[in-house]
Design a protein around this motif. Sequence first.
Motif, PDB file in Angstrom:
ATOM      1  N   PRO A 231       0.820  -1.210   0.000  1.00 27.26           N
ATOM      2  CA  PRO A 231       0.000   0.000   0.000  1.00 27.26           C
ATOM      3  C   PRO A 231       0.854   1.260   0.000  1.00 27.26           C
ATOM      4  O   PRO A 231       1.912   1.309   0.621  1.00 27.26           O
ATOM      5  CB  PRO A 231      -0.802  -0.124   1.301  1.00 27.26           C
ATOM      6  CG  PRO A 231      -0.887  -1.591   1.543  1.00 27.26           C
ATOM      7  CD  PRO A 231       0.438  -2.143   1.063  1.00 27.26           C
ATOM      8  N   THR A 232       0.408   2.271  -0.720  1.00 25.93           N
ATOM      9  CA  THR A 232       1.041   3.600  -0.814  1.00 25.93           C
ATOM     10  C   THR A 232       2.203   3.638  -1.796  1.00 25.93           C
ATOM     11  O   THR A 232       2.488   4.683  -2.382  1.00 25.93           O
ATOM     12  CB  THR A 232       1.528   4.102   0.571  1.00 25.93           C
ATOM     13  OG1 THR A 232       0.412   4.243   1.423  1.00 25.93           O
ATOM     14  CG2 THR A 232       2.221   5.440   0.478  1.00 25.93           C
ATOM     15  N   LEU A 233       2.880   2.509  -2.030  1.00 26.03           N
ATOM     16  CA  LEU A 233       4.130   2.524  -2.777  1.00 26.03           C
ATOM     17  C   LEU A 233       3.951   3.059  -4.196  1.00 26.03           C
ATOM     18  O   LEU A 233       4.692   3.943  -4.636  1.00 26.03           O
ATOM     19  CB  LEU A 233       4.734   1.119  -2.790  1.00 26.03           C
ATOM     20  CG  LEU A 233       6.084   0.953  -3.495  1.00 26.03           C
ATOM     21  CD1 LEU A 233       7.116   1.952  -2.992  1.00 26.03           C
ATOM     22  CD2 LEU A 233       6.610  -0.471  -3.292  1.00 26.03           C
ATOM     23  N   ARG A 234       2.992   2.528  -4.930  1.00 26.99           N
ATOM     24  CA  ARG A 234       2.842   2.963  -6.323  1.00 26.99           C
ATOM     25  C   ARG A 234       2.382   4.419  -6.419  1.00 26.99           C
ATOM     26  O   ARG A 234       2.790   5.151  -7.320  1.00 26.99           O
ATOM     27  CB  ARG A 234       1.876   2.035  -7.067  1.00 26.99           C
ATOM     28  CG  ARG A 234       2.481   0.675  -7.367  1.00 26.99           C
ATOM     29  CD  ARG A 234       1.621  -0.140  -8.305  1.00 26.99           C
ATOM     30  NE  ARG A 234       2.221  -1.412  -8.600  1.00 26.99           N
ATOM     31  CZ  ARG A 234       3.136  -1.623  -9.559  1.00 26.99           C
ATOM     32  NH1 ARG A 234       3.540  -0.613 -10.301  1.00 26.99           N
ATOM     33  NH2 ARG A 234       3.633  -2.827  -9.758  1.00 26.99           N
ATOM     34  N   THR A 235       1.529   4.831  -5.498  1.00 20.80           N
ATOM     35  CA  THR A 235       1.092   6.229  -5.502  1.00 20.80           C
ATOM     36  C   THR A 235       2.266   7.164  -5.264  1.00 20.80           C
ATOM     37  O   THR A 235       2.420   8.191  -5.949  1.00 20.80           O
ATOM     38  CB  THR A 235       0.024   6.444  -4.415  1.00 20.80           C
ATOM     39  OG1 THR A 235      -1.053   5.543  -4.624  1.00 20.80           O
ATOM     40  CG2 THR A 235      -0.496   7.869  -4.448  1.00 20.80           C
ATOM     41  N   THR A 236       3.117   6.817  -4.310  1.00 24.33           N
ATOM     42  CA  THR A 236       4.283   7.643  -4.016  1.00 24.33           C
ATOM     43  C   THR A 236       5.259   7.618  -5.188  1.00 24.33           C
ATOM     44  O   THR A 236       5.860   8.651  -5.541  1.00 24.33           O
ATOM     45  CB  THR A 236       4.973   7.149  -2.732  1.00 24.33           C
ATOM     46  OG1 THR A 236       4.008   7.045  -1.685  1.00 24.33           O
ATOM     47  CG2 THR A 236       6.076   8.101  -2.297  1.00 24.33           C
ATOM     48  N   TYR A 237       5.420   6.467  -5.814  1.00 27.60           N
ATOM     49  CA  TYR A 237       6.288   6.341  -6.987  1.00 27.60           C
ATOM     50  C   TYR A 237       5.781   7.245  -8.115  1.00 27.60           C
ATOM     51  O   TYR A 237       6.573   7.928  -8.791  1.00 27.60           O
ATOM     52  CB  TYR A 237       6.324   4.881  -7.423  1.00 27.60           C
ATOM     53  CG  TYR A 237       7.226   4.562  -8.593  1.00 27.60           C
ATOM     54  CD1 TYR A 237       8.532   5.034  -8.648  1.00 27.60           C
ATOM     55  CD2 TYR A 237       6.779   3.755  -9.636  1.00 27.60           C
ATOM     56  CE1 TYR A 237       9.363   4.724  -9.711  1.00 27.60           C
ATOM     57  CE2 TYR A 237       7.604   3.440 -10.705  1.00 27.60           C
ATOM     58  CZ  TYR A 237       8.894   3.931 -10.737  1.00 27.60           C
ATOM     59  OH  TYR A 237       9.711   3.618 -11.797  1.00 27.60           O
ATOM     60  N   ALA A 238       4.473   7.264  -8.323  1.00 27.35           N
ATOM     61  CA  ALA A 238       3.895   8.117  -9.363  1.00 27.35           C
ATOM     62  C   ALA A 238       4.188   9.594  -9.076  1.00 27.35           C
ATOM     63  O   ALA A 238       4.516  10.361  -9.993  1.00 27.35           O
ATOM     64  CB  ALA A 238       2.392   7.876  -9.465  1.00 27.35           C
ATOM     65  N   ARG A 239       4.084   9.985  -7.818  1.00 28.09           N
ATOM     66  CA  ARG A 239       4.394  11.374  -7.445  1.00 28.09           C
ATOM     67  C   ARG A 239       5.854  11.703  -7.731  1.00 28.09           C
ATOM     68  O   ARG A 239       6.180  12.792  -8.226  1.00 28.09           O
ATOM     69  CB  ARG A 239       4.096  11.599  -5.968  1.00 28.09           C
ATOM     70  CG  ARG A 239       2.597  11.649  -5.629  1.00 28.09           C
ATOM     71  CD  ARG A 239       2.374  11.664  -4.133  1.00 28.09           C
ATOM     72  NE  ARG A 239       3.156  12.690  -3.469  1.00 28.09           N
ATOM     73  CZ  ARG A 239       3.597  12.609  -2.216  1.00 28.09           C
ATOM     74  NH1 ARG A 239       3.339  11.517  -1.489  1.00 28.09           N
ATOM     75  NH2 ARG A 239       4.288  13.595  -1.684  1.00 28.09           N
ATOM     76  N   ALA A 240       6.746  10.747  -7.450  1.00 27.13           N
ATOM     77  CA  ALA A 240       8.165  10.980  -7.713  1.00 27.13           C
ATOM     78  C   ALA A 240       8.437  11.101  -9.211  1.00 27.13           C
ATOM     79  O   ALA A 240       9.217  11.953  -9.653  1.00 27.13           O
ATOM     80  CB  ALA A 240       8.993   9.847  -7.105  1.00 27.13           C
ATOM     81  N   LEU A 241       7.793  10.246 -10.007  1.00 28.32           N
ATOM     82  CA  LEU A 241       7.948  10.323 -11.460  1.00 28.32           C
ATOM     83  C   LEU A 241       7.451  11.670 -11.992  1.00 28.32           C
ATOM     84  O   LEU A 241       8.078  12.268 -12.871  1.00 28.32           O
ATOM     85  CB  LEU A 241       7.203   9.175 -12.129  1.00 28.32           C
ATOM     86  CG  LEU A 241       7.803   7.769 -11.945  1.00 28.32           C
ATOM     87  CD1 LEU A 241       6.825   6.703 -12.421  1.00 28.32           C
ATOM     88  CD2 LEU A 241       9.132   7.635 -12.705  1.00 28.32           C
ATOM     89  N   MET A 242       6.319  12.117 -11.469  1.00 24.51           N
ATOM     90  CA  MET A 242       5.789  13.424 -11.883  1.00 24.51           C
ATOM     91  C   MET A 242       6.797  14.525 -11.554  1.00 24.51           C
ATOM     92  O   MET A 242       7.071  15.412 -12.366  1.00 24.51           O
ATOM     93  CB  MET A 242       4.457  13.689 -11.181  1.00 24.51           C
ATOM     94  CG  MET A 242       3.304  12.851 -11.679  1.00 24.51           C
ATOM     95  SD  MET A 242       2.666  13.412 -13.266  1.00 24.51           S
ATOM     96  CE  MET A 242       1.804  14.896 -12.750  1.00 24.51           C
ATOM     97  N   GLY A 243       7.354  14.456 -10.341  1.00 29.10           N
ATOM     98  CA  GLY A 243       8.337  15.473  -9.937  1.00 29.10           C
ATOM     99  C   GLY A 243       9.578  15.448 -10.804  1.00 29.10           C
ATOM    100  O   GLY A 243      10.185  16.503 -11.058  1.00 29.10           O
ATOM    101  N   ALA A 244       9.949  14.261 -11.260  1.00 32.05           N
ATOM    102  CA  ALA A 244      11.136  14.129 -12.111  1.00 32.05           C
ATOM    103  C   ALA A 244      10.844  14.460 -13.573  1.00 32.05           C
ATOM    104  O   ALA A 244      11.745  14.411 -14.410  1.00 32.05           O
ATOM    105  CB  ALA A 244      11.683  12.699 -12.011  1.00 32.05           C
ATOM    106  N   GLY A 245       9.591  14.794 -13.869  1.00 31.96           N
ATOM    107  CA  GLY A 245       9.233  15.158 -15.242  1.00 31.96           C
ATOM    108  C   GLY A 245       8.840  13.995 -16.120  1.00 31.96           C
ATOM    109  O   GLY A 245       8.618  14.182 -17.329  1.00 31.96           O
TER     110      GLY A 245
END
Length: 249
Positions: A231-245
Amino acid sequence: MARLSTLVLGILVGALPVSAQPPDAREFDTLVARAVQLHEAGDMLGAIDAYAAALRIQPEHAGVRSNLGAAYVKLGKFDDAIEQYRSALRSDPSNATVRFNLALAYYKASRLPEATTEFEAIVAASPENTRAVLLLADTLLQSGRFQQVVDLLAGRDEQFADDLAFGYVLGTALLRTGQPEKAQVYLDRIFKAGESAEAHLLMGTALLETRNYPGAVEELRKGIVLNPDLPTLRTTYARALMGAGDHDG
């Protein structure tokens, strides 16, 4: 993951001999058996076609609706899955498996208010359902309802034993509610356990909050390799990808 409905898997048990069944009933049984076979073999498109054909004969059959929803989940078509699970519950409102699968589909679709409502109903009926409790806690965590996470999970240490995901969710909520000493007890368990998806999630979250997006992506990707269902891992990963462009990612 969503499970095949035991209603459908047991559909032929105790049935009339094939020769004694009406033609529509024989065709329905044949289509369902074929659909389940295709589903278990991984042919989701074929299974969906067969389930849909069976439902044209018996549109109110909750078990077939549920299995059709599970096939849509496997394809990532969560809105279609939700429609099928809701239809199944209209026919069989007390089916706990279907309700859990509906909640999980909402969760995977990031429809957090609906997921929260469904998981709350499940936990109210079955407080010992550890998976539902943890997923409810995570929907609350993602929604910023940190005190409610603490209220839900406090006192459940024995129920979850050494579950690292429990430690992550409760520890994070305690941090967010200004209780760092209590939080440290749970977060220390994660790091003491060695390399784990939970540890990478913690590190990735910390890097994300400092806007070190490439570092967060790297940590969270390692966590996904270890436990893609945390739980939470993929959502947080998506946020990191968004931040990285990396919007496509």
